[in-house]
Scaffold this motif. Structure first.
Motif, short mmCIF file in Angstrom:
data_model
loop_
_atom_site.label_atom_id
_atom_site.label_comp_id
_atom_site.label_asym_id
_atom_site.label_seq_id
_atom_site.Cartn_x
_atom_site.Cartn_y
_atom_site.Cartn_z
N ASP A 213 1.31 9.86 -3.59
CA ASP A 213 1.68 10.67 -2.44
C ASP A 213 1.00 12.03 -2.53
O ASP A 213 0.11 12.25 -3.36
N LYS A 214 1.40 12.96 -1.67
CA LYS A 214 0.77 14.29 -1.63
C LYS A 214 0.97 15.08 -2.92
O LYS A 214 0.22 16.00 -3.22
N THR B 137 3.11 8.35 -7.90
CA THR B 137 3.16 6.97 -7.40
C THR B 137 4.59 6.48 -7.55
O THR B 137 5.04 6.15 -8.64
N ASN B 138 5.31 6.44 -6.43
CA ASN B 138 6.72 6.06 -6.46
C ASN B 138 6.90 4.55 -6.46
O ASN B 138 6.15 3.84 -5.77
N PRO B 139 7.87 4.05 -7.20
CA PRO B 139 8.13 2.60 -7.21
C PRO B 139 8.84 2.16 -5.95
O PRO B 139 9.52 2.96 -5.30
N ASP C 235 0.83 -1.21 0.00
CA ASP C 235 0.00 0.00 0.00
C ASP C 235 0.87 1.26 0.00
O ASP C 235 0.53 2.26 -0.63
N MET C 236 2.00 1.19 0.67
CA MET C 236 2.88 2.35 0.78
C MET C 236 3.39 2.81 -0.59
O MET C 236 3.43 4.01 -0.89
N LEU D 225 0.19 -6.04 -4.24
CA LEU D 225 1.35 -6.46 -5.01
C LEU D 225 1.02 -6.68 -6.48
O LEU D 225 1.84 -6.39 -7.37
N PHE D 226 -0.19 -7.19 -6.76
CA PHE D 226 -0.61 -7.27 -8.16
C PHE D 226 -0.65 -5.87 -8.78
O PHE D 226 -0.33 -5.68 -9.95
N LYS D 227 -1.03 -4.90 -7.96
CA LYS D 227 -1.10 -3.53 -8.47
C LYS D 227 0.27 -3.04 -8.92
O LYS D 227 0.40 -2.38 -9.94
N TRP D 228 1.32 -3.36 -8.16
CA TRP D 228 2.67 -3.00 -8.58
C TRP D 228 2.96 -3.53 -9.98
O TRP D 228 3.43 -2.81 -10.85
N CYS D 229 2.66 -4.82 -10.16
CA CYS D 229 2.98 -5.48 -11.44
C CYS D 229 2.17 -4.90 -12.59
O CYS D 229 2.68 -4.74 -13.71
N ILE D 230 0.90 -4.61 -12.31
CA ILE D 230 0.01 -4.13 -13.37
C ILE D 230 0.32 -2.70 -13.77
O ILE D 230 0.32 -2.35 -14.96
N LEU D 231 0.60 -1.84 -12.78
CA LEU D 231 0.86 -0.43 -13.09
C LEU D 231 2.30 -0.18 -13.55
O LEU D 231 2.58 0.86 -14.15
#
Length: 377
Positions: A204-205, A209-211, A198-199, A258-264
């Motif tokens: 962020d503000k 969206t940082n990797p 989630d982090m 974690l799927f979101k990391w891979c997809i985005l």
């Protein structure tokens, strides 16, 4: 207890730190002792209000040294005193253990309430020491603490942020210490994954969206590839009852985050610096989902919010079609495997309708068609 609260405090005041902390910790455990009504059930009689109040006083004055005799604030612990207290806490939980001990869990939750951010920052140091010394009881207690308060709550995120800083930012070479963490404390590790996913998966503000750091990405991929049941550990764990803090939070798994990391990753340009690493993580997640019972692991609503909504945003359409199609392929793979394993709970029809709003993708269309037919029949 055989002595009054005033007598106990008077005796402890004659003892130097950290010995007073060690004795106070034992007394707190006695005060918070959970008396079972039935040996076969995880229910029982909680400690009295009087005992709870005395336990809180002992923690504040003799363990964390936050207040003096008359209730005034004290100076913060010195670095030496902090190290001594860390050793006292590690020794206590190592000796008592946490598994099947509701009193230990109650003590741990009471030591680190979510309203006391200073203690929560100290907890990050305790967990960091527990990781480096392979102190399983402390890590197990922390896993229960995170689940009780919510893996993505402010205090849990503060803890995880500190661990990431210690092991992946300031001293990246220390990551080798983490390799066997899933075997030592699977429940803690799974909840860590949920928080860290989630982090780095949220804006962020500054709407960026940082990797995740590459070292973090690599160790997480390795954890899941070598421990297929890890992501569902929160579902399989049965934390002990904690009497004075509140009801248990519903277990949340790291699958969606974690799927979101891979997809985005393709559409956000993350893969430019991590060749094939997100593909490896995607494969590990798919295999993990297939190799274990994970019924009810994710909610349809959460999937929609975390995976589909970002793909509908304008930023994800700004990159080339190849990146977009790769993201949609990975989304289709995730949805197919989760649906096949009955891992999705909630309104799956609404989820499928949301998927239809995404750009055209052959694999995604096949998944939607397949499951719409199944649900209608």
């Amino acid at each position: 207890m055989s002595v009054s609260g005033s007598e106990l405090k008077s005796a402890l005041r004659k003892t130097e730190f950290p010995f007073c902390a060690r004795e106070a910790l034992s007394r707190v455990a006695m005060l918070l002792h959970f008396v079972p009504e039935q040996l076969t059930q995880n229910t029982g009689r909680p400690p009295s209000i009087k005992h709870l109040d005395l336990a809180m006083d002992l923690m504040a004055e003799f363990i964390f040294c936050e207040v003096e005799r008359r209730g005034g604030k004290r100076k913060k612990l010195t670095c030496i005193q902090e190290l001594q207290l860390l050793e006292v806490l590690c020794d206590y939980f190592s000796f008592r253990g946490v598994n099947n001990d509701s009193t230990c869990n109650t003590v741990f939750m009471s030591l680190f309430p979510p309203t006391n951010m200073e203690r929560c920052r100290f907890l990050a140091k305790l967990v960091s020491m527990a990781i480096s010394t392979k102190n399983t009881p402390v890590l197990s207690a922390t896993g229960i603490w995170m689940q009780q308060l919510g893996c993505t709550s402010k205090v849990s995120m503060e803890l995880v942020r500190g661990l990431v800083k210690d092991y992946f930012v300031l001293v990246p070479k220390a990551v080798s210490v983490l390799q066997d963490l899933p075997q030592l404390a699977p429940h803690f590790t799974a909840n860590f994954l949920t928080a860290v996913a989630d982090m780095y998966g949220s804006e962020d503000k500054k709407n960026v969206t940082n990797p995740p750091p590459n070292a973090l990405l690599e160790i997480i991929t390795r954890w899941i590839a070598e421990n297929p049941t890890l992501c569902a550990a929160a579902l399989n764990a049965a934390p002990m009852v904690v009497t004075s803090v509140g009801a248990h939070s519903t277990p949340v798994t790291p699958f969606v985050g974690l799927f979101k990391w891979c997809i985005l990753a393709p559409v956000l340009g993350w893969e430019e610096d991590s060749t094939h690493q997100y593909w490896r993580l995607q494969l590990a997640l798919l295999e993990s989902t297939l190799e274990q019972p994970c019924e009810g692991a994710v909610s349809a609503r959460h999937l929609g919010q975390m995976l589909i909504t970002p793909l509908l945003s304008a930023s994800c359409h700004s990159r080339n079609r190849k990146c977009q199609q790769l993201a949609l392929d990975r989304l289709a793979q995730a949805i197919q495997v989760l649906m096949a394993q009955n891992a999705i709970v909630g309104n799956t029809q609404e989820l499928l309708s949301q998927l239809e709003l995404l750009p055209e993708n052959r694999l995604l269309s096949l998944v939607i068609k397949k499951h719409k037919v199944i649900t209608i029949v």
